[in-house]
Design a protein around this motif. Structure first.
Motif, PDB file in Angstrom:
ATOM      1  N   GLY A  54       2.409  -6.717 -22.539  1.00 15.23           N
ATOM      2  CA  GLY A  54       2.720  -8.114 -22.832  1.00 15.23           C
ATOM      3  C   GLY A  54       3.717  -8.298 -23.956  1.00 15.23           C
ATOM      4  O   GLY A  54       4.091  -9.425 -24.278  1.00 15.23           O
ATOM      5  N   ASP A  55       4.180  -7.202 -24.569  1.00 13.76           N
ATOM      6  CA  ASP A  55       5.090  -7.262 -25.716  1.00 13.76           C
ATOM      7  C   ASP A  55       6.540  -7.482 -25.312  1.00 13.76           C
ATOM      8  O   ASP A  55       7.350  -7.951 -26.097  1.00 13.76           O
ATOM      9  CB  ASP A  55       4.947  -5.972 -26.537  1.00 13.76           C
ATOM     10  N   GLY A  56       6.924  -7.091 -24.082  1.00 12.87           N
ATOM     11  CA  GLY A  56       8.300  -7.259 -23.620  1.00 12.87           C
ATOM     12  C   GLY A  56       9.241  -6.170 -24.085  1.00 12.87           C
ATOM     13  O   GLY A  56      10.450  -6.293 -23.949  1.00 12.87           O
ATOM     14  N   ALA A  57       8.710  -5.080 -24.647  1.00  9.56           N
ATOM     15  CA  ALA A  57       9.537  -3.957 -25.100  1.00  9.56           C
ATOM     16  C   ALA A  57       8.661  -2.707 -25.135  1.00  9.56           C
ATOM     17  O   ALA A  57       7.439  -2.793 -25.102  1.00  9.56           O
ATOM     18  CB  ALA A  57      10.115  -4.224 -26.485  1.00  9.56           C
ATOM     19  N   PHE A  58       9.330  -1.547 -25.184  1.00  5.99           N
ATOM     20  CA  PHE A  58       8.598  -0.300 -25.348  1.00  5.99           C
ATOM     21  C   PHE A  58       9.441   0.665 -26.154  1.00  5.99           C
ATOM     22  O   PHE A  58      10.652   0.532 -26.243  1.00  5.99           O
ATOM     23  CB  PHE A  58       8.203   0.323 -24.001  1.00  5.99           C
ATOM     24  N   GLU A  59       8.756   1.630 -26.786  1.00  2.00           N
ATOM     25  CA  GLU A  59       9.449   2.665 -27.553  1.00  2.00           C
ATOM     26  C   GLU A  59       9.458   3.948 -26.733  1.00  2.00           C
ATOM     27  O   GLU A  59       8.431   4.355 -26.191  1.00  2.00           O
ATOM     28  CB  GLU A  59       8.756   2.919 -28.882  1.00  2.00           C
ATOM     29  N   ALA A  60      10.626   4.573 -26.638  1.00  2.00           N
ATOM     30  CA  ALA A  60      10.763   5.822 -25.896  1.00  2.00           C
ATOM     31  C   ALA A  60      11.404   6.869 -26.789  1.00  2.00           C
ATOM     32  O   ALA A  60      12.334   6.570 -27.534  1.00  2.00           O
ATOM     33  CB  ALA A  60      11.614   5.603 -24.649  1.00  2.00           C
ATOM     34  N   SER A  61      10.898   8.097 -26.726  1.00  2.00           N
ATOM     35  CA  SER A  61      11.428   9.214 -27.504  1.00  2.00           C
ATOM     36  C   SER A  61      11.696  10.377 -26.571  1.00  2.00           C
ATOM     37  O   SER A  61      10.937  10.620 -25.633  1.00  2.00           O
ATOM     38  CB  SER A  61      10.429   9.657 -28.570  1.00  2.00           C
ATOM     39  N   LEU A  62      12.789  11.110 -26.867  1.00  2.00           N
ATOM     40  CA  LEU A  62      13.146  12.281 -26.085  1.00  2.00           C
ATOM     41  C   LEU A  62      13.539  13.391 -27.046  1.00  2.00           C
ATOM     42  O   LEU A  62      14.269  13.149 -28.011  1.00  2.00           O
ATOM     43  CB  LEU A  62      14.317  11.964 -25.153  1.00  2.00           C
ATOM     44  N   ALA A  63      13.037  14.601 -26.805  1.00  4.16           N
ATOM     45  CA  ALA A  63      13.388  15.770 -27.629  1.00  4.16           C
ATOM     46  C   ALA A  63      13.788  16.909 -26.710  1.00  4.16           C
ATOM     47  O   ALA A  63      13.189  17.110 -25.654  1.00  4.16           O
ATOM     48  CB  ALA A  63      12.203  16.180 -28.499  1.00  4.16           C
ATOM     49  N   ILE A  64      14.820  17.640 -27.132  1.00  6.95           N
ATOM     50  CA  ILE A  64      15.341  18.765 -26.356  1.00  6.95           C
ATOM     51  C   ILE A  64      15.435  19.973 -27.277  1.00  6.95           C
ATOM     52  O   ILE A  64      15.873  19.856 -28.420  1.00  6.95           O
ATOM     53  CB  ILE A  64      16.732  18.431 -25.776  1.00  6.95           C
ATOM     54  N   ALA A  65      15.058  21.149 -26.766  1.00  4.42           N
ATOM     55  CA  ALA A  65      15.179  22.409 -27.506  1.00  4.42           C
ATOM     56  C   ALA A  65      15.698  23.488 -26.559  1.00  4.42           C
ATOM     57  O   ALA A  65      15.445  23.438 -25.354  1.00  4.42           O
ATOM     58  CB  ALA A  65      13.834  22.823 -28.091  1.00  4.42           C
TER      59      ALA A  65
ATOM     60  N   TYR B 202      19.576   3.378 -24.055  1.00  5.34           N
ATOM     61  CA  TYR B 202      19.186   4.754 -24.344  1.00  5.34           C
ATOM     62  C   TYR B 202      20.330   5.503 -25.031  1.00  5.34           C
ATOM     63  O   TYR B 202      21.275   5.934 -24.370  1.00  5.34           O
ATOM     64  CB  TYR B 202      18.797   5.474 -23.042  1.00  5.34           C
ATOM     65  N   PRO B 203      20.248   5.692 -26.336  1.00  8.86           N
ATOM     66  CA  PRO B 203      21.297   6.463 -27.019  1.00  8.86           C
ATOM     67  C   PRO B 203      21.269   7.923 -26.584  1.00  8.86           C
ATOM     68  O   PRO B 203      20.203   8.485 -26.319  1.00  8.86           O
ATOM     69  CB  PRO B 203      20.946   6.320 -28.503  1.00  8.86           C
ATOM     70  N   ASP B 204      22.442   8.534 -26.479  1.00 11.44           N
ATOM     71  CA  ASP B 204      22.550   9.934 -26.075  1.00 11.44           C
ATOM     72  C   ASP B 204      21.845  10.844 -27.080  1.00 11.44           C
ATOM     73  O   ASP B 204      21.786  10.552 -28.274  1.00 11.44           O
ATOM     74  CB  ASP B 204      24.016  10.360 -26.005  1.00 11.44           C
ATOM     75  N   VAL B 205      21.350  11.964 -26.584  1.00  8.15           N
ATOM     76  CA  VAL B 205      20.791  13.008 -27.435  1.00  8.15           C
ATOM     77  C   VAL B 205      21.927  13.981 -27.753  1.00  8.15           C
ATOM     78  O   VAL B 205      22.544  14.539 -26.850  1.00  8.15           O
ATOM     79  CB  VAL B 205      19.636  13.758 -26.745  1.00  8.15           C
ATOM     80  N   VAL B 206      22.222  14.158 -29.044  1.00  7.46           N
ATOM     81  CA  VAL B 206      23.261  15.091 -29.482  1.00  7.46           C
ATOM     82  C   VAL B 206      22.566  16.370 -29.926  1.00  7.46           C
ATOM     83  O   VAL B 206      21.689  16.356 -30.792  1.00  7.46           O
ATOM     84  CB  VAL B 206      24.104  14.483 -30.623  1.00  7.46           C
ATOM     85  N   ILE B 207      22.972  17.481 -29.324  1.00 11.84           N
ATOM     86  CA  ILE B 207      22.342  18.768 -29.610  1.00 11.84           C
ATOM     87  C   ILE B 207      23.013  19.399 -30.824  1.00 11.84           C
ATOM     88  O   ILE B 207      24.232  19.573 -30.864  1.00 11.84           O
ATOM     89  CB  ILE B 207      22.445  19.713 -28.393  1.00 11.84           C
ATOM     90  N   GLY B 208      22.211  19.727 -31.828  1.00 18.31           N
ATOM     91  CA  GLY B 208      22.712  20.312 -33.073  1.00 18.31           C
ATOM     92  C   GLY B 208      23.003  21.792 -32.942  1.00 18.31           C
ATOM     93  O   GLY B 208      22.809  22.405 -31.878  1.00 18.31           O
TER      94      GLY B 208
ATOM     95  N   VAL C 277      15.889  11.796 -30.102  1.00 18.74           N
ATOM     96  CA  VAL C 277      16.244  10.399 -30.308  1.00 18.74           C
ATOM     97  C   VAL C 277      15.046   9.531 -29.942  1.00 18.74           C
ATOM     98  O   VAL C 277      14.226   9.908 -29.098  1.00 18.74           O
ATOM     99  CB  VAL C 277      17.492  10.016 -29.457  1.00 18.74           C
ATOM    100  N   SER C 278      14.923   8.405 -30.624  1.00 20.38           N
ATOM    101  CA  SER C 278      13.920   7.385 -30.302  1.00 20.38           C
ATOM    102  C   SER C 278      14.631   6.054 -30.198  1.00 20.38           C
ATOM    103  O   SER C 278      15.611   5.806 -30.911  1.00 20.38           O
ATOM    104  CB  SER C 278      12.840   7.300 -31.378  1.00 20.38           C
ATOM    105  N   THR C 279      14.132   5.201 -29.333  1.00 14.11           N
ATOM    106  CA  THR C 279      14.751   3.899 -29.149  1.00 14.11           C
ATOM    107  C   THR C 279      13.707   2.880 -28.728  1.00 14.11           C
ATOM    108  O   THR C 279      12.663   3.242 -28.186  1.00 14.11           O
ATOM    109  CB  THR C 279      15.880   3.977 -28.092  1.00 14.11           C
ATOM    110  N   VAL C 280      13.989   1.624 -28.979  1.00  5.00           N
ATOM    111  CA  VAL C 280      13.166   0.526 -28.487  1.00  5.00           C
ATOM    112  C   VAL C 280      13.948  -0.140 -27.362  1.00  5.00           C
ATOM    113  O   VAL C 280      15.090  -0.553 -27.553  1.00  5.00           O
ATOM    114  CB  VAL C 280      12.822  -0.487 -29.600  1.00  5.00           C
ATOM    115  N   VAL C 281      13.346  -0.201 -26.200  1.00 12.21           N
ATOM    116  CA  VAL C 281      13.974  -0.793 -25.023  1.00 12.21           C
ATOM    117  C   VAL C 281      13.382  -2.177 -24.807  1.00 12.21           C
ATOM    118  O   VAL C 281      12.165  -2.323 -24.676  1.00 12.21           O
ATOM    119  CB  VAL C 281      13.762   0.091 -23.778  1.00 12.21           C
ATOM    120  N   ARG C 282      14.253  -3.171 -24.805  1.00 15.42           N
ATOM    121  CA  ARG C 282      13.821  -4.562 -24.615  1.00 15.42           C
ATOM    122  C   ARG C 282      13.657  -4.844 -23.126  1.00 15.42           C
ATOM    123  O   ARG C 282      14.519  -5.404 -22.473  1.00 15.42           O
ATOM    124  CB  ARG C 282      14.843  -5.521 -25.219  1.00 15.42           C
ATOM    125  N   ASN C 283      12.545  -4.372 -22.603  1.00 19.28           N
ATOM    126  CA  ASN C 283      12.215  -4.553 -21.204  1.00 19.28           C
ATOM    127  C   ASN C 283      10.737  -4.239 -21.063  1.00 19.28           C
ATOM    128  O   ASN C 283      10.152  -3.602 -21.929  1.00 19.28           O
ATOM    129  CB  ASN C 283      13.052  -3.598 -20.337  1.00 19.28           C
TER     130      ASN C 283
END
Length: 154
Positions: A60-71, A101-107, A114-120
């Motif tokens: 019911g919030d209208g948004a969600f938080e998503a995180s992605l990690a790559i190794a 969704y911001p791109d994940v930049v590999i160090g 990266v983590s982001t809040v998606v307004r959906n």
């Protein structure tokens, strides 16, 4: 009289045992927090790459938080990603706009996150999945997937 009671009881028991597969018990109510994680499959030749994702939504919030990690990835790589409706096997529309969704930049150590809040909204009663792409120039969901992971309710 006994025969009538037995018939009524048999009918009541038959109705109670009826499995209606169309009925789905909804998950959560407004204000509940729901957590998903993705079960990833990296495609050839990227099996060496470890990817994890989690999604947290408040119904019911209208948004969600998503995180992605790559190794284990190639240093300097840029990995676009997004959440889509449906499953990896039957992909649907993107959840959220193209800039969600911001791109994940590999160090230099081969990792990135990266983590982001998606307004959906993200319906916990539907299927969604996470797609990770080869590069910003290679984001076709049919030919340019590095990995795909179905979101699993925790």
């Amino acid at each position: 009289m006994k025969k009538s009671i037995c018939i009524i009881m048999a009918l009541a028991m038959f109705g109670a045992c009826d499995d209606d597969e169309d009925e789905v018990t909804p998950i959560g109510a407004d204000g509940d927090t729901v957590v998903f994680v993705a079960d990833f499959n990296a495609f050839t030749p990227f099996e060496r790459i470890f990817i994890s994702a989690d999604v947290v939504t408040v119904i019911g919030d209208g948004a969600f938080e998503a995180s992605l990690a790559i190794a284990g990835d190639d240093p300097g790589s840029i990995r676009p990603w997004r959440i889509r409706n449906g499953s990896c096997a039957d992909s649907g529309s993107s959840v959220g706009g193209s800039g969600s969704y911001p791109d994940v930049v590999i160090g230099t150590d081969g990792t990135g996150s990266v983590s982001t809040v998606v307004r959906n909204t993200l319906d916990p009663n539907d299927f969604q999945h996470v797609e990770v792409y080869l590069s910003p120039d290679q984001t076709d969901q049919d030919t340019d997937l590095l990995a795909c992971g179905d979101l699993i309710l925790q």
